[in-house]
Design an enzyme around this catalytic site. Structure first.
Site, PDB file in Angstrom:
ATOM      1  N   THR A 117       0.825  -1.209   0.000  1.00 40.30           N
ATOM      2  CA  THR A 117       0.000   0.000   0.000  1.00 40.30           C
ATOM      3  C   THR A 117       0.864   1.266   0.000  1.00 40.30           C
ATOM      4  O   THR A 117       1.994   1.257   0.509  1.00 40.30           O
ATOM      5  CB  THR A 117      -0.902   0.013   1.263  1.00 40.30           C
ATOM      6  N   ASP A 118       0.293   2.351  -0.526  1.00 37.94           N
ATOM      7  CA  ASP A 118       0.984   3.651  -0.473  1.00 37.94           C
ATOM      8  C   ASP A 118       1.127   4.154   0.970  1.00 37.94           C
ATOM      9  O   ASP A 118       1.954   5.019   1.255  1.00 37.94           O
ATOM     10  CB  ASP A 118       0.258   4.697  -1.341  1.00 37.94           C
ATOM     11  N   GLU A 119       0.331   3.583   1.883  1.00 38.28           N
ATOM     12  CA  GLU A 119       0.343   4.092   3.260  1.00 38.28           C
ATOM     13  C   GLU A 119       1.669   3.843   3.984  1.00 38.28           C
ATOM     14  O   GLU A 119       1.933   4.440   5.025  1.00 38.28           O
ATOM     15  CB  GLU A 119      -0.820   3.494   4.058  1.00 38.28           C
ATOM     16  N   LYS A 176       2.273  -3.391   7.282  1.00 35.82           N
ATOM     17  CA  LYS A 176       2.488  -3.600   5.843  1.00 35.82           C
ATOM     18  C   LYS A 176       3.946  -3.297   5.480  1.00 35.82           C
ATOM     19  O   LYS A 176       4.555  -3.998   4.672  1.00 35.82           O
ATOM     20  CB  LYS A 176       1.540  -2.722   5.010  1.00 35.82           C
ATOM     21  N   TYR A 180      -1.505  -0.324  11.010  1.00 35.21           N
ATOM     22  CA  TYR A 180      -1.751  -1.036   9.744  1.00 35.21           C
ATOM     23  C   TYR A 180      -0.593  -0.808   8.783  1.00 35.21           C
ATOM     24  O   TYR A 180      -0.001  -1.752   8.247  1.00 35.21           O
ATOM     25  CB  TYR A 180      -3.070  -0.561   9.107  1.00 35.21           C
TER      26      TYR A 180
END
Ligand code: NAD
Length: 334
Positions: free
Chosen positions: A125-127, A153, A149
Site C-alpha cells: 500500500t501507499d500508506e 504492511k 496497519y
C-alpha cells in the site's frame, strides 16, 4: 498454470480471482486458481464463484505454515493479498495486524521459497510512506508509516525484500493507492457512505474532510497486479496508482449527488488519530516498464459502484451488524 491467491475471498483478491477465471488476462484462460483465506469478518465466499471448475478454496490462516506449505506446493505463482486491512481497526487492535500482515507474510514467503514457486507478488500500500504535502512518491521513498496497519504492511514489504536479497525468491512488491469497486466491505469510506446514504442514514466525515486520497478502480488494480505477475522484475517495487486525487469533501459531494442526498446527512466527527493528510504515488516506473495505466474514469467507476450497492443489498445488508461499531469513527474512551 496454477496461481494461489491469498486473501482471495476479500475485496481486491476476489475481484482478481473473478477476473482471472473470467478470462480477462490473455494467456491465462486455462489457469487454475486456489484461494487460501481465513474468512475473517472481511472474507466472504459469496464474493467467489465457488462452483467454478478451475477454482479451489481452502479455508486456512496463512500464519499456519504447515497447512500453508501443503497448499502452496504445486503452484507456479502466488499473489499475496491476505491481510488485516482497515486502519481504524489497527488503532484498536494492532496485534492482529502484526500477526497476519507481518508473520503471515513471512509464512507466505517461506512456503513459496521451499515450494519453489516461480513468481510471488506481494500486495502492499501507499500508506507505508506516511503522508506527503506536495508532489508524489517514487518507489525509492523511505518508509515512514503512521498507523499500525501501515507499519505492519511496511514490515511485510521489508520481509519480501529480505527474501529476495537472501534467497533470491522471485518476489515483486506492489504499492497501490485507495481502491474502490464492488464487493468492498462496508467499513471503508465509499461503501460505508453509499450504503448509509441509500438507507437514509447519516454519514461520518473525519476532521475537516480535506484529506486527499488517490482513487484506483479495483479492475485497474487487478490488471496492474497481473502485469507485475507476468512482467515485473524480481526484487522490484511497482506503484499502481489511480491518478484521481480528491479531498474527502469532494468525494462526499459526488456520493451525495449519486445517491440523491443532501449535506444535512453529513456529520463531521473527530479526526482519526494520526490521520495521514495526503497520499500520492508516482506511477512512472510501472508505466514505463509494464505499460500500466489506470483506465477506468473515476466518474464512471464511482457511478457503477453506487449502482452495484443499490442493486446488491442482499450482499451488504447482513454485514451491517459487524460494521456497526465503526460507523461513527473510533468509540470514545479508547
Ligand atoms: P480485505 O480486508 O477486503 O480482504 C482481506 C482478506 O484477507 C479477507 O478475505 C480476509 O479473510 C483475509 N485474511 C486476513 N487475514 C488472514 C489470514 N491470517 N490468513 C488468511 N486470510 C486472511 O482487504 P482488501 O481491501 O481486499 O486488501 C487486500 C490487500 O490489498 C491487503 O494486503 C491490503 O493491505 C492491500 N491494499 C488494499 C487497499 C484498499 O484500498 N483496499 C489499498 C492498498 C493496499
Amino acid at each position: 498454470m496454477k496461481v494461489l491467491v491469498t486473501g482471495g475471498a476479500g475485496f481486491i483478491g476476489s475481484n482478481y480471482v473473478r477476473s482471472l477465471l473470467g478470462g480477462a488476462y490473455v494467456g491465462y484462460e486455462d489457469v487454475h486458481v486456489t484461494v487460501v483465506d481465513k474468512l475473517t469478518y472481511a472474507g466472504n465466499t459469496a464474493n467467489l464463484p465457488m462452483d467454478h471448475p478451475r477454482l479451489s478454496f481452502v479455508k486456512a490462516d496463512i500464519c499456519d505454515a504447515a497447512t500453508l506449505y501443503d497448499v502452496v506446493r504445486g503452484h507456479d505463482a502466488v499473489v499475496h493479498l491476505a491481510a488485516e486491512s482497515h486502519v481504524d481497526r489497527s488503532l484498536l487492535s494492532a496485534g492482529e495486524f502484526v500477526i497476519s500482515n507481518v508473520l503471515g507474510t513471512q509464512a507466505v514467503l517461506e512456503c513459496s521459497l521451499r515450494a519453489g514457486v516461480e513468481r510471488v507478488v506481494h500486495v502492499s500500500t501507499d500508506e507505508v510512506y506516511g503522508s506527503i504535502g506536495e508532489g508524489s512518491w517514487t518507489e525509492k521513498q523511505r518508509l515512514q508509516p503512521n498507523s499500525p496497519y501501515a507499519a505492519a504492511k511496511a514490515g511485510a514489504d521489508l520481509l519480501a525484500w529480505s527474501y529476495y536479497q537472501s534467497h533470491r525468491l522471485p518476489v515483486c512488491v506492489t504499492r497501490c493507492s485507495n481502491n474502490y469497486g464492488p464487493h468492498q466491505f462496508i467499513e471503508k469510506i465509499i461503501p460505508l457512505f453509499v450504503t448509509n446514504l441509500l438507507d437514509g442514514r447519516p454519514v461520518p466525515l473525519y476532521g475537516d474532510g480535506l484529506h486527499v486520497r488517490e482513487w484506483l478502480h479495483v479492475d485497474d488494480h487487478c490488471r496492474g497486479l497481473q502485469l507485475v505477475l507476468e512482467r515485473g522484475r524480481p526484487g522490484e517495487i511497482y506503484h499502481l496508482g489511480g491518478g484521481t486525487e480528491l479531498t474527502n469533501l469532494d468525494l462526499v459531494r459526488q456520493l451525495l449527488t449519486l445517491c440523491g442526498a443532501d449535506w444535512d446527512r453529513v456529520q463531521f466527527v473527530d479526526d482519526r488519530k494520526g490521520h495521514d493528510r495526503r497520499y500520492s504515488l508516482d506511477g512512472e516506473k510501472a508505466r514505463h516498464e509494464l505499460g500500466y495505466e489506470a483506465r477506468v474514469p473515476f466518474d464512471r467507476g464511482l457511478a457503477d459502484v453506487v449502482d452495484w450497492y443499490r442493486d446488491n443489498r442482499w450482499w451488504w445488508a447482513p454485514l451491517r451488524e459487524t460494521a456497526e461499531f465503526f460507523k461513527y469513527g473510533l468509540p470514545r474512551g479508547w
